[in-house]
Design a protein around this motif. Structure first.
Motif, PDB file in Angstrom:
ATOM      1  N   ILE A 181       0.843  -1.197   0.000  1.00 14.59           N
ATOM      2  CA  ILE A 181       0.000   0.000   0.000  1.00 14.59           C
ATOM      3  C   ILE A 181       0.879   1.246   0.000  1.00 14.59           C
ATOM      4  N   SER A 182       1.966   1.231   0.789  1.00 15.90           N
ATOM      5  CA  SER A 182       2.929   2.327   0.754  1.00 15.90           C
ATOM      6  C   SER A 182       3.741   2.317  -0.527  1.00 15.90           C
ATOM      7  N   TRP A 194       0.176   7.202  -2.096  1.00 15.30           N
ATOM      8  CA  TRP A 194      -0.154   8.034  -0.929  1.00 15.30           C
ATOM      9  C   TRP A 194       1.092   8.639  -0.284  1.00 15.30           C
ATOM     10  N   PRO A 195       2.256   7.943  -0.186  1.00 13.47           N
ATOM     11  CA  PRO A 195       3.411   8.632   0.398  1.00 13.47           C
ATOM     12  C   PRO A 195       3.884   9.817  -0.438  1.00 13.47           C
ATOM     13  N   ALA A 369      -8.223   6.930  -5.829  1.00 12.04           N
ATOM     14  CA  ALA A 369      -8.956   7.879  -4.984  1.00 12.04           C
ATOM     15  C   ALA A 369      -8.674   7.619  -3.511  1.00 12.04           C
ATOM     16  N   THR A 370      -8.530   6.359  -3.141  1.00 11.34           N
ATOM     17  CA  THR A 370      -8.236   6.030  -1.744  1.00 11.34           C
ATOM     18  C   THR A 370      -6.810   6.398  -1.385  1.00 11.34           C
ATOM     19  N   HIS A 371      -5.889   6.247  -2.313  1.00 11.01           N
ATOM     20  CA  HIS A 371      -4.528   6.744  -2.063  1.00 11.01           C
ATOM     21  C   HIS A 371      -4.572   8.234  -1.727  1.00 11.01           C
ATOM     22  N   ARG A 372      -5.368   8.995  -2.473  1.00 12.64           N
ATOM     23  CA  ARG A 372      -5.462  10.433  -2.196  1.00 12.64           C
ATOM     24  C   ARG A 372      -6.055  10.688  -0.819  1.00 12.64           C
ATOM     25  N   GLU A 376      -4.127  12.615   2.249  1.00  7.85           N
ATOM     26  CA  GLU A 376      -4.632  13.842   2.870  1.00  7.85           C
ATOM     27  C   GLU A 376      -4.758  13.675   4.378  1.00  7.85           C
ATOM     28  N   ARG A 377      -5.236  12.526   4.802  1.00 10.42           N
ATOM     29  CA  ARG A 377      -5.404  12.323   6.240  1.00 10.42           C
ATOM     30  C   ARG A 377      -4.054  12.150   6.932  1.00 10.42           C
ATOM     31  N   PHE A 378      -3.129  11.451   6.297  1.00 11.40           N
ATOM     32  CA  PHE A 378      -1.807  11.319   6.898  1.00 11.40           C
ATOM     33  C   PHE A 378      -1.140  12.690   7.002  1.00 11.40           C
ATOM     34  N   ALA A 379      -1.207  13.475   5.939  1.00 11.90           N
ATOM     35  CA  ALA A 379      -0.591  14.801   5.967  1.00 11.90           C
ATOM     36  C   ALA A 379      -1.188  15.654   7.071  1.00 11.90           C
TER      37      ALA A 379
END
Length: 394
Positions: A181-182, A194-195, A369-372, A376-379
């Motif tokens: 996933i990362s 996402w990273p 879309a889930t990566h985005r 956003e939530r991690f950031a």
């Protein structure tokens, strides 16, 4: 190669490469690696060897006045027996941080993998030339992000104006380790993992050690992270330990402690964020191992199943629920003497309500879309006000 430009060829060296920990010289070119040679010598399986050679987060970075850039590459195309064809990897060119072009290498070496038989056959292929034209003629910062999921041998870099080393960056270096996933599974572009998205939101220089199937608390990965200069560290632990059915609870806790101990040897006071798994319904309460769904593959779809027995959790088999509880316990215990250690529950990044809206397409990996959303939530939680990576806390 076109002939309408006066080309300058620039050697591809670590001076213009970011996000890689090693650069191997081969007969055909240079191959970026995300683990150093010492770690690669200890890799026990082909899956991790393949994953670490796929350049997620790796990019060429330089300054130039060039209006045209060419990059010769040999890409490794993966073919999975019985599965739908994979899309070609994407190369993205950024000018001063903004997307200015995309390209792909339609041919290259081919690696045919039979997951049922456990075999892999390779066939050599041609060098392909990527071209980016119409760039502004003033001096600019250029980055070429390599495909996050396609091993890429770099053969030659040509420009129609000289290349200079990139400006020194004042952004913090964020070193992250995680699973597929990362790594970016199911993302469609290298800047869309996402990273990569979270690093852009947080203003950080990313080194992504997300390895498909390879976040298994390996000591050689911990040592590689220990020895890599970085300002911010994070480790996303759990899904691979569960879906590989790698260890029991008795071994898991000490392995996490050992991994974190090694990181602290090289980064004693850097913010260190431990992230537990996002929601994955097939493994929430069912142990591994994980396996491809053969019936779905027969229909041309890729899906995964959890094949363990929930009754064995009482005997120490791991599920994502067990892992989340154990990680929270370990971080709480260690934080009593390590004020720079933090915990983030993966369900805050992607939980039950998110799954209802954006289900995992193959029951294991998020879509673009889930990566985005995860980014956003991690950031927000890591780089935002009060977060462990927030500038005032560094």
């Amino acid at each position: 190669m076109t002939s309408s430009h006066d080309w300058t060829t620039t050697p591809i060296t670590t001076a213009i490469l970011r996000g890689a920990l090693d650069l191997e010289r081969t007969e055909r070119g240079v191959l970026p690696h995300r683990l150093p040679a010492a770690a690669r010598r200890q890799i026990p399986d082909g899956q991790l060897a393949m994953a670490e050679s796929q350049p997620s987060g790796v990019r060429l970075a330089f300054r130039t006045r060039a209006t045209a850039v060419e990059l010769d590459v040999v890409a490794t195309k993966r073919v999975y027996a019985g599965a739908p064809p994979r899309p070609d990897g994407v190369y993205e060119l950024l000018v001063d941080g903004r997307l200015a072009g995309r390209a792909g290498a339609p041919d290259g070496d081919t690696l045919t993998i039979d997951m049922a038989a456990g075999t892999a056959l390779s066939r050599p292929g041609p060098t392909e030339t990527l071209r980016f034209t119409g760039l502004p003629g003033d001096e600019k910062d250029v980055e070429i992000w390599l495909p996050h999921d396609e091993t890429t041998c770099l053969v030659a870099l040509r420009t129609d104006a000289p290349v200079m080393d990139p400006r020194p960056s004042d952004r913090p270096v964020w070193l992250h380790h995680g699973s597929s996933i990362s790594h970016g599974s199911n993302a469609t572009t290298p800047t869309g993992t996402w990273p990569a998205l979270a690093a852009a939101h947080g203003g950080a220089e990313l080194i992504n050690l997300g390895f498909g199937g390879g976040a298994l608390l390996d000591p050689f990965t911990a040592r590689a992270m220990r020895d890599t200069p970085a300002d911010l560290l994070s480790v996303k632990i759990g899904i691979n330990v569960v879906n590989a059915d790698l260890m029991r609870l008795r071994a898991f806790g000490p392995a996490v402690h050992g991994f974190l101990d090694t990181l602290r040897e090289g980064h004693p006071t850097a913010p260190l964020l431990v992230v537990s798994p996002i929601l994955c319904p097939i493994h929430e309460n069912t142990p591994g191992p994980c396996a491809p769904d053969r019936s779905a593959m027969g229909e041309g779809r890729l899906r995964f199943l959890a094949t363990g027995d929930p009754a064995e959790v009482a005997a120490g088999k791991l599920t994502l629920t067990v892992v989340r509880d154990e990680l929270a316990r370990i971080v709480e215990q260690r934080a009593a003497t390590d004020p720079h250690l933090f915990h983030l529950d993966g369900l805050e990044l992607y939980g039950a309500s998110d799954h209802a809206e954006l289900p995992l397409p193959d029951d294991l990996h998020p879509d673009p879309a889930t990566h985005r959303r995860i980014a956003e939530r991690f950031a927000q939680r890591a780089f935002g006000p009060g977060g462990p990576f927030a500038p005032q806390d560094r």
